[in-house]
Every structure is written in C-alpha cells, then in structure tokens.
Design an enzyme around this catalytic site. Structure first.
Site, PDB file in Angstrom:
ATOM      1  N   ASP A 103       0.872  -1.174   0.000  1.00 23.72           N
ATOM      2  CA  ASP A 103       0.000   0.000   0.000  1.00 23.72           C
ATOM      3  C   ASP A 103       0.913   1.228   0.000  1.00 23.72           C
ATOM      4  O   ASP A 103       2.131   1.129   0.170  1.00 23.72           O
ATOM      5  CB  ASP A 103      -0.965  -0.015   1.186  1.00 23.72           C
ATOM      6  CG  ASP A 103      -2.194   0.853   0.886  1.00 23.72           C
ATOM      7  OD1 ASP A 103      -2.150   1.655  -0.071  1.00 23.72           O
ATOM      8  OD2 ASP A 103      -3.194   0.740   1.605  1.00 23.72           O
TER       9      ASP A 103
HETATM   10  C1  BGC Z   1      -4.907   3.290   0.024  1.00 22.63           C
HETATM   11  C2  BGC Z   1      -5.095   2.288  -1.079  1.00 22.63           C
HETATM   12  C3  BGC Z   1      -4.974   2.966  -2.409  1.00 22.63           C
HETATM   13  C4  BGC Z   1      -3.612   3.635  -2.489  1.00 22.63           C
HETATM   14  C5  BGC Z   1      -3.331   4.291  -3.824  1.00 22.63           C
HETATM   15  C6  BGC Z   1      -3.643   4.106  -0.158  1.00 22.63           C
HETATM   16  O1  BGC Z   1      -3.579   5.155   0.746  1.00 22.63           O
HETATM   17  O2  BGC Z   1      -4.884   2.626   1.256  1.00 22.63           O
HETATM   18  O3  BGC Z   1      -6.326   1.649  -0.938  1.00 22.63           O
HETATM   19  O4  BGC Z   1      -5.143   2.050  -3.446  1.00 22.63           O
HETATM   20  O5  BGC Z   1      -3.539   4.607  -1.475  1.00 22.63           O
HETATM   21  O6  BGC Z   1      -4.036   5.442  -3.984  1.00 22.63           O
END
Ligand code: BGC
Length: 744
Positions: free
Chosen positions: A289
């Site tokens: 993530d």
């Molecule tokens: C989130 C993800 C997301 C990623 C990209 C993160 O902060 O937890 O779910 O896909 O950002 O934007």
C-alpha cells in the site's frame, strides 16, 4: 421453477472449480518462456526498476503527468508502474518515454483507484452491496473497467474485500459490509467485472484484491490501527473473500497498512509467501500500500528503510508503491546478501506475467485511444446502468402508512435538507475522475419526474455539520405549504473513506433537530439518509414516518432516488451491514457467538447484556422492506438427516401478498448447534433475489452440502462435524423460519 443459488457458485469458486491460477495453459507456458528470456537479459537495476511504482502529479483535477525527477528513471526503465496518470493522451506520452528510451522496452502498467466508477460514478461499494444483485455489481465493475481502459489505465486498485464490522472505520464504505459469504460473492463479481473475459481485450483492466489482510479489524475502527485477531477468525472471517478472488483469477493483491499479531502485513511472510503464494498458488503480483514499506519503521519492526525493504522483499511483496525503499536500498540488499536474486527474479516474473497477460508487450499503447475514450466515458449506456444499479442499492427501512411511493402529480412537494441539492456530496469519496457537476441531486431528480402542475419548494434547512439553526424556520415554512416533505440528511460525502474514522457515528450537526421540527408539522415526511457507513439512528428510526437508506449513489443519485420515491422502481435492497443502536454496541454483527450466558429475555440479569442499551442493532443485517409484502411458507427439507457425501435440499414458498410487483432477497442461514469450537448463532449460506408479481407464489430452493457446513475445527482443519444444525430461511437475518437437520 428452479433458481440458481449463489451458494453453488461460491462453493465452486471455494473448491477451486474456477481456479485459473494453478494449471498453466499453452499461452501461459509461452509467456513464462518469454519472461525467462527477458530475465536473462535484464540487469539487476532494471529488474529492481520493475518493482518500483510512483504516483504522477496527483492533482486529480488536472492532467496527471510525471514529476520531473521521475522522467530520467522512466527513460532508463527503472520504473515498472505509475499510478494516478490517466487519460489516453497522458498515458501514451509517458509510455513513449519508456518505449523509446529504455534498453529493455518493458511497458509500464498504469494503476488508478477506480473504486466505484471512473467518471460515471456508481454507488459506493457498501451501498452497491445492498443490492445483493451480483449481476448488477458485476455490470457496474464492467462499466468502470471499460471507462478506465478507454482512458489509458490498465489496473484498478479494487475491489476492496475487507470485511468490516466497525462502522467507525471510514473505509467501511469501500467494502461489501460485515458478512464473509456475501462479501466473497461480491468480491468475485467485482473481479469478474473489472477483468472481463480476457485481460487481452482492450476494455478490460486488472483487478487488485485489497487490503491483505484484516485491515477492517482495526482497533476502535481507527484507520491504520493495530489488528489483533485469532488465526481462526483471520481464516474464517477475513481471508475468504481474498481466497475466492484468487480462484476467480484476480491479477494483483495489495497488502494492508496494519500489523497483524505484531507483524505489519507489508512484511508478513506468513500472509504473503505462505498463505497467498504457496497455499493459494496465486500467480499474480503483490503491491504494497502507499508508502507501507517505509511505514514499517514507524511500526517499530525496522530501523530504517533499508531494513524495511529487506522485510518486505523477503515476505513476498513484489512492488513498492511510493516508499522508495526498493529504489534506494534493494540493490544494496542484494549485494549484502540479504535479499537473493532469486527473490528479485520471482517478483519481476510476477509483474511481467501480468504485463504479458494484458497484452502490453504486443501493443504498449493498446489503451491509448482518444476516440474510444470519448465514446466510452460517460456514455448514455453507462449512465443508464449507473441509474439502475443506484436504485437497486436503496434500502427501504420504514414506510408507515405506505407513505411511499408518492404520486408524481401531488400538488406541492417540499424538498429539504443540506444534502438535497448538494452535487459534491453525491459522489462521496474515491471519486476517481468523477465530476460533481455531472451528479444529479435529489432536487433535480424530483423536479425531472413530477407532473407539470406540481410545485416543488426547496430549503436547505441547515448545514451538514455546524450548529446553526437559523434556517430551520424557512424549512418549516415550506413544509407547512406542502402535501409531502422529502428530507435529505446524513453525512457529508467526505466524512467516510480513508483516514475518515469517526468516534461518533450519529447524524452530524443539527440535522436530527431539523427532522424533529419537520415531523412536528404533521406533514408526511420521507427521510432520505445519505451516509458512507451505518449511522446510530435510534431516534430517527423510531420517529421518521418513512426512511430510505440512500448511501451515496454517485452520478445518478437524484434520478435513482426519484425512481424509488415515485414508485418507478420498487425498492429491493437489503442491508449488508448492521446499524448499531449506539457506538457502545460496536462491533455488532448478526453472526456473533452465543456466549455462555445469552440474553433470552428482558428480565434476565446475569447474562450478556448492556445496562443501558439493547443488544440488538436498530436495523439488522439482511433487513430491507419493499412497497409490497411477502409471506413465507414453512421450510421444507428433502430429509431430516444428511450423510457427509449428501446434499440437502431446502425449499420455501414465497408469496407476494401486497399491491406491487416486487423483488425479494430470500436468505438462507445455517447454525451448527454443537461444535468442537463455538459456532456463530447463524451464518448466511445462500440467497436468491427474485421478482414476484402481485399474488404470485414462487418456490425457492437451496442445496447445501458438507462444504457449506465446514469450519476451522478445534485442530484447525477445515471440515464439517457431524451433529445437529438449524436451517433458517427468511427476509432478513432476524426474521426467518427454521427447521432442524442432522449431519451423520
Ligand atoms: C490506500 C489504497 C490505495 C492507495 C493508492 C492508499 O492510501 O490505502 O487503498 O489504493 O492509497 O491510492
């Protein structure tokens, strides 16, 4: 007539009947050979480059381009993927940088958070899950996939398949609610919708099952917080939707921010290497993530990003989203003998495999087609689909004296509330390229459907979250002039989603007081509730004459709501999550355990109960009314006993006893009465959504086999145990008929 029961579909995916990952097809073997060749030619730097993912200029409102410092890395082929770069022209431009300058000419894969639509925004995933309509959910993901692909993007970071039982957690809006069985079927529908029939088609995108794992179990519902659950709960409740996503062929996984039993998921080899890659034979790749590799320093399991990169790479995390740990340290980690070249090759192989499956090596620009983009994005067909899915997601919670549906030639309607004419709130969070200006508000939707002679009055009444009551008088004044009042209240669109946990999940500001003033007028008031999570609404539930749960429905909000209000569509949604009485009940979910002292009556004292609030939620899982009524006959079982190899048929007759044709979601729950470990009071094991005409009776049949009765037993083997069970069939988790049977 025989019905197709989702239970069977899930049993098939659970048992691996749809397992696309284990057997390599001829095509797959050819891909592996091509990957062997590429790996033999790539430098270590180029390999590590494939494991890096960066965000383009993330000002989502403008064209999304690379940051200047990324240009050089792109030219060298040191970046494998970009996120937040969208649009056929932008992605082509960036792809060209790589294809025309880098030595190996390995195309980029572009990723984006397409959570509930790309530009045609659909209901929030939690709301859409209330449709219990797997075809509609798949179709919604298909539209999102087509619009995304037409805009140059190959990969969505969706579906979020985290089970969530704590409505304080803002990200509950992104998932399918509290139940593992429903959530698993919805996970499969979404993966199939995004990925379509073949990733090589030019309108399909790769899906990403996230967040692996147990992110929804954050303590106190506070985002990113610690998770500490037993291995049994992890496997039984949280992992199943991920497993079925693998079996449905999902191409990628994203790990989660949280720790699990002291080990952050990003560096958790038990989760990624052992369970996902080894036990489940997942062949795609795992992306971290955002920044989560670097965050292992804050978690306190790594001294610096060098150590964090080491933990992540060795746990099986293939791509680093935005933490720079791989870019800055992986080469050194290999030189220091901490990360093997074999580990790097394995990660790169997985990333290249998905790029091959997408057909990017055949045509790196295959999604860069401005004409298609113009035609596909926000097409009429897509908007119609969004309207249909939106109205299917609405749940009728209350309808005293059959106030609803109302006639479209009523003389005067007062539309009131801070959410009644707010375009920006309709899209909620994770709006991708959605434009609030495209959203239809309730006021607009109502105006579009009333007769030419109907007068529509409007007053905001108050703001969503402040303390001012100065505009109450104007709202009460127009209510008094009206024959019917439509009141739209709830959360602001940005109160749920990532980093939007709430300690109080009531209706914010003075909105409930506004409702109280309007109820006092004695006029019939229809309350439209908009929210990204279940809210604590005991007072509203007791006092509102009519109540529709509208979630946030996206671009077509107002049209879909008007369809339901005026009876063009008879509501058929059912709650995918319980609505707590108060925060003190949380977590509250229907498939809880019995305890040694269950509360059986109101006079029991030394039992599991609260001194000041009920045990039961205000609205339970599976609940939702219709403009018509349905009656259920007693359950019929094909036998009172079944052997381990047998199946048991369970049937019920459902009659439409009201005045409208309508759809009903017939639900099957099972309870294992005695197990080697304690078992939930009931668990959803099947459902069927069917249209029943006025006066008509339909027979609904379910079939269960031992795999539906299996669980993680005392010794953690997954199997069914002989003994007595109850089958429940009904209209919600708390309104069922029951019958006993024995497994021999
Ligand atoms: C989130 C993800 C997301 C990623 C990209 C993160 O902060 O937890 O779910 O896909 O950002 O934007």
């Amino acid at each position: 007539m025989k019905k197709i029961i989702p239970l069977l579909i899930l049993a098939a995916v659970m048992s691996g009947a749809c397992n696309k990952s284990t057997n390599l097809s001829e095509d797959d073997s050819a891909i592996e050979k091509k990957i062997d060749k590429l790996l033999s030619e790539m430098t270590l730097e180029e390999k590590i480059g494939q494991m890096n993912q960066y965000s383009g200029n993330s000002a989502i409102t403008g064209p999304l381009k690379a940051r200047p410092e990324q240009i050089e890395d792109l030219k060298k082929g040191w970046i494998g993927s970009m996120l937040n770069v969208v649009g056929a022209t932008n992605t082509r431009e960036m792809q060209k940088l790589v294809m025309e300058n880098s030595r190996m000419k390995i195309p980029l894969i572009f990723g984006f958070d397409v959570i509930h639509g790309y530009k045609t925004i659909f209901p929030i995933p939690l709301g859409e899950s209330a449709s219990w309509d797997l075809e509609a959910i798949e179709a919604s993901a298909r539209v999102a996939g087509s619009e995304t692909a037409a805009s140059g993007v190959h990969w969505t970071f969706a579906p979020m398949v985290d089970i969530a039982r704590d409505a304080r957690w803002g990200r509950i809006m992104e998932g399918a609610g509290e139940d593992t069985y429903l959530g698993s079927l919805i996970a499969v529908a979404r993966v199939k919708g995004f990925q379509g029939k073949d990733l090589k088609d030019n309108n399909t995108i790769v899906a990403c099952a996230k967040h692996f794992a147990a992110y929804g179990a954050a303590e106190a519902g506070r985002d990113y917080n610690t998770v500490d659950i037993s291995d049994r709960v992890l496997k039984e409740t949280y992992l199943k939707p991920f497993k079925v996503a693998v079996d449905a062929g999902v191409g990628t996984f994203m790990n989660s921010f949280n720790e699990l039993d002291g080990v952050p998921a990003t560096g958790n080899g038990y989760l990624v290497n052992s369970i996902l890659k080894k036990d489940w034979d997942f062949k795609g790749f795992v992306v971290s993530d955002w920044g989560s590799i670097g965050e292992m320093v804050n978690h306190g399991v790594a001294k610096d990003k060098y150590e964090a990169g080491n933990l992540a790479a060795n746990a099986g995390n293939d791509m680093d989203m935005e933490s720079n740990s791989y870019r800055d340290h992986l080469l050194q980690l290999v030189k220091d003998g901490k990360v093997s070249e074999k580990t790097i090759d394995e990660a790169v192989r997985r990333i290249l495999r998905i790029k091959f499956k997408l057909g990017l090596f055949d045509d790196p620009y295959k999604y860069c087609n401005e004409e298609l983009e113009k035609k596909e994005v926000m097409s009429e067909a897509n908007l119609n689909m969004a309207r249909d899915v939106s109205r299917k997601s609405i749940v009728l919670l209350k309808n005293n004296n059959q106030i609803l549906p109302i006639s479209s030639d009523v003389k005067t309607i007062a539309v009131i509330g801070p959410l009644a004419d707010s375009k920006k709130d309709m899209l909620c969070n994770w709006t991708a390229m959605g434009d609030p200006n495209d959203a239809v508000t309730v006021l607009e939707g109502i105006k579009a459907q009333v007769s030419a002679t109907t007068k529509v009055l409007y007053a905001k009444g108050c703001n969503i979250a402040d303390d001012s009551v100065t505009n109450f008088a104007q709202a009460v004044n127009i209510a008094k002039q009206a024959d019917i009042v439509i009141l739209a209240i709830g959360e602001a669109g940005n109160m749920s989603g990532e980093a939007h946990s709430r300690g109080n999940i009531n209706i914010p500001g003075r909105q409930e007081e506004l409702a109280k003033e309007l109820f006092k007028t004695g006029k019939p008031v229809v309350v439209l509730l908009m929210n990204g999570r279940p809210l604590t609404i005991p007072w509203l539930a007791a006092n509102a004459p009519a109540l529709l749960e509208c979630w946030f429905l996206g671009t077509q909000s107002g049209n879909a709501i008007a369809d339901v209000v005026f009876g063009k569509y008879n509501p058929s949604g059912k709650l995918p999550v319980s609505f707590p009485y108060s925060v003190g009940q949380i977590p509250v979910y229907y498939n809880h355990k019995n305890t040694g002292r269950p509360k059986l009556s109101d006079t029991d004292f030394y039992v599991s109960r609260f001194e000041d609030i009920p045990n039961e939620p205000v609205f339970p899982f599976g609940y939702g009314l219709s403009y018509t009524t349905f009656s259920y006959s007693d359950i019929t079982l094909s036998d009172t006993a079944m052997g381990m190899q047998d199946t048991l048929a369970i049937s019920v007759q459902v009659k439409n006893t009201g005045k409208f044709d309508g759809e009903e979601v017939v639900q099957l729950y099972i309870q294992d009465l005695v197990g080697s470990v304690t078992r939930p009071v009931k668990e959803l094991k099947g459902f069927k959504k069917l249209m029943i005409k006025v006066g008509e009776t339909q027979e609904v049949k379910f079939k269960i086999s031992t795999s539906d009765l299996a669980f993680y037993t005392k010794d953690m083997s997954f199997k069914a145990e002989p003994g007595d069970f109850k089958a429940y069939v009904g209209t919600s988790s708390s309104d069922c008929k029951e019958k006993r049977f024995t497994l021999k």
